[in-house]
Scaffold this active site. Structure first.
Site, PDB file in Angstrom:
ATOM      1  N   CYS A   1       0.842  -1.203   0.000  1.00 34.98           N
ATOM      2  CA  CYS A   1       0.000   0.000   0.000  1.00 34.98           C
ATOM      3  C   CYS A   1       0.873   1.247   0.000  1.00 34.98           C
ATOM      4  CB  CYS A   1      -0.882   0.037   1.250  1.00 34.98           C
ATOM      5  SG  CYS A   1      -2.353  -0.967   1.110  1.00 34.98           S
TER       6      CYS A   1
ATOM      7  N   ASP B   1     -10.498  -6.745  21.905  1.00 31.97           N
ATOM      8  CA  ASP B   1      -9.450  -6.595  22.913  1.00 31.97           C
ATOM      9  C   ASP B   1     -10.009  -6.059  24.228  1.00 31.97           C
ATOM     10  OD1 ASP B   1      -6.689  -6.468  23.898  1.00 31.97           O
ATOM     11  OD2 ASP B   1      -6.953  -4.297  23.737  1.00 31.97           O
TER      12      ASP B   1
END
Length: 158
Positions: free
Chosen positions: A77, A129
């Site tokens: 990218c 998380d």
């Protein structure tokens, strides 16, 4: 839809696409992801009673940060100068899940699809998380590009 991979050169090796000669255009991409969880976990998030704080606010900031760091995470990218990143989180109690949507924009030579997908993905990972102490079997699913505008390939919408 093209039937060629742009990140594979004539020798079959991965390479970063040369965008030097491409025109600068307005580009925009939208993506989504879902995270499914137990109703009690979702209620904890919605009521603000989670011991780690505001789960949605933290996930939103994580998604925005992730969009800005996409080129550090995805090897081919291009680093982009994003002009807008938006991450929205919607509790869907009827499905016991959270829907995450992202929007990325810029004026540039390459698209922002990966940035939008990364934003939605990392926001979902952040929810996981923050909630894993309460529930470990949450499921992140249906991460996909919803829409892209700009560039040579034009407009795409699911």
């Amino acid at each position: 839809m093209s039937n060629e991979f742009t990140h594979i050169n004539a020798d079959g090796n991965a390479h970063m696409v040369d965008v030097t000669e491409k025109a600068v255009t307005e580009r925009e991409a939208r993506a989504e992801a879902f995270i499914e969880m137990a109703p009690a976990t979702l209620e904890m998030i919605m009521s603000g009673s989670h011991h780690k704080g505001d789960v949605f606010a933290t996930a939103r900031i994580a998604g925005i940060q992730a969009a800005k760091k996409t080129s550090d995470l995805i090897p081919l990218c291009h680093p982009l100068m994003l002009t807008k990143v938006e991450v929205e989180l919607e509790a869907q109690p009827e499905h016991s899940r959270v829907r995450i949507t992202s929007l990325c924009k810029l004026s540039g030579k390459t698209g922002v699809e990966m940035e939008a997908l990364t934003a939605a993905s990392v926001a979902a990972l952040t929810i996981y998380d923050m909630c894993k102490a309460v529930q470990k079997d949450m499921v992140i699913s249906q991460t996909r590009l919803l829409e892209k505008r700009g560039g040579k390939s034009g407009h795409f919408k699911v």
